[in-house]
Design an enzyme around this catalytic site. Structure first.
Site, PDB file in Angstrom:
ATOM      1  N   ARG A   1     -32.837 -33.397  17.095  1.00  0.00           N
ATOM      2  CA  ARG A   1     -34.001 -32.727  16.517  1.00  0.00           C
ATOM      3  C   ARG A   1     -33.726 -31.221  16.506  1.00  0.00           C
ATOM      4  NH1 ARG A   1     -35.462 -36.837  14.506  1.00  0.00           N
ATOM      5  NH2 ARG A   1     -37.289 -38.067  15.047  1.00  0.00           N
TER       6      ARG A   1
ATOM      7  N   HIS B   1     -31.458 -33.574   6.887  1.00  0.00           N
ATOM      8  CA  HIS B   1     -31.961 -34.706   7.697  1.00  0.00           C
ATOM      9  C   HIS B   1     -31.603 -36.045   7.033  1.00  0.00           C
ATOM     10  CE1 HIS B   1     -35.180 -35.584  10.968  1.00  0.00           C
ATOM     11  NE2 HIS B   1     -34.405 -36.644  10.822  1.00  0.00           N
TER      12      HIS B   1
HETATM   13  C1  GLV Z   1     -35.205 -39.853  12.232  1.00  0.00           C
HETATM   14  O1  GLV Z   1     -35.137 -38.682  12.425  1.00  0.00           O
HETATM   15  C2  GLV Z   1     -35.600 -40.829  13.208  1.00  0.00           C
HETATM   16  O2  GLV Z   1     -36.080 -40.451  14.282  1.00  0.00           O
HETATM   17  O3  GLV Z   1     -35.436 -42.019  12.949  1.00  0.00           O
END
Ligand code: GLV
Length: 309
Positions: free
Chosen positions: A224, A272
């Protein structure tokens, strides 16, 4: 059985149609911010609004549409004993392993140099890599971290793994707990972060941590954005302690257009995508668990809220 889908997808039917097929015994609803309570038994969520838990008071469990549960735990009024279930792999770990291999090989085999040479029609061969010079250290040994570790160990990279608790993994040197972090970092050049975001791991990728890595380190963050102290990374790059970083997650997403990371040739940015939530595998897993839970059978992936993941 009533199932409520609560994720900000503009086309929720992409989810609800397969949910109905996989779970024909369920009535399936889509969250309506202004609608009445449906008295759902189960909610399938991604970063749900707090109102969900005020309105739906009969929930038996909540299923998260991702591996990271931080978006759900951030909801202020979570009922204390409501089981929360995170996604377990569901096609993510193989994508992560692939992403990590790509980022690692970019660095270890100097692929950027060959791209630069091509721009100038230069045929020049550099010395082969010594794998011993590229030890990889994986933070977090859950489904994802383990798969990454196995993949890189198969390619004969030296692999270290660090987690809060003990793990035994073939061909991986494992370190457990905060007091082994320094040893782990000292034998790591390519640092891979797959940790969950918790109060213990927030800001863990910081100046002090970077200084303990082998010099010319590579930092790959797929956990994260809040794991990383952004200014500390820029400082470590400026000093040469960190040579490259590959970042897939950010404190603010989308990463603002004026963010300094964009301008850094040493930083590879991806939006992401290191592991996408695959709808088929995800819904197969979640609906299977809903049915099991409804029938009183045990299920895996229930979040330990004390631990935070
Ligand atoms: C994506 O970031 C997840 O947590 O699956």
């Amino acid at each position: 059985m009533k199932v409520l889908f609560v994720a900000g997808d503009p086309k929720p039917e992409r989810w609800t149609v397969p949910i109905k097929e996989l779970l024909p015994e369920a009535e399936v609803y889509v969250w309506d911010a202004n609608g009445p309570a449906v008295d759902a038994d189960y909610a399938i969520v991604w970063q749900p609004p707090a109102e969900l838990f005020e309105r739906e008071t009969r929930l038996k469990a909540v299923f998260n549409l991702g591996a990271g549960i931080d978006g759900l735990l951030a909801v202020p009024n979570l009922p204390p004993h409501l089981p929360m279930v995170r996604l377990e792999d569901a096609g993510m770990s193989v994508q992560m392993a692939e992403y990590m291999l790509h980022q690692l090989v970019e660095a270890s085999r100097g692929m950027e140099t060959y791209r630069e040479q091509q721009r100038e029609n230069i045929w020049k061969i550099h010395r082969p890599i010594k794998r011993s010079e590229w030890p990889v250290g994986i933070m977090g040994l859950g489904h994802i971290g383990k798969r990454v570790a196995r993949t890189l160990a198969d390619l004969d990279y030296r692999v270290n793994g660090w987690a809060r608790s003990d793990h035994t993994l073939d061909r991986v040197t494992t370190y457990a707990g905060a007091n082994r972090l320094t040893d782990f970092l000292g034998s790591t050049r390519v640092l891979v972060n797959t940790l969950p975001l918790t109060e213990e791991t927030r800001d863990i990728l910081n100046r002090q941590l970077f200084s303990q890595l082998m010099p010319g380190a590579v930092v790959i963050n797929v956990g994260r954005g809040e794991h990383l102290v952004e200014d500390d990374l820029l400082e470590a790059i400026d000093s040469g302690q960190v040579a490259r970083a590959s970042l897939d997650v950010f404190r603010q997403e989308p990463l603002p257009a004026d963010h300094p990371f964009w301008q850094r040739p040493e930083i590879t940015i991806t939006p992401h995508i290191s592991a996408r939530t695959l709808r088929d595998a995800t819904l197969e897993q979640i609906t299977r668990k809903i049915r099991a839970h409804y029938n009183g059978q045990p299920i895996t992936g229930i979040v330990d809220t004390g631990r935070g993941y």
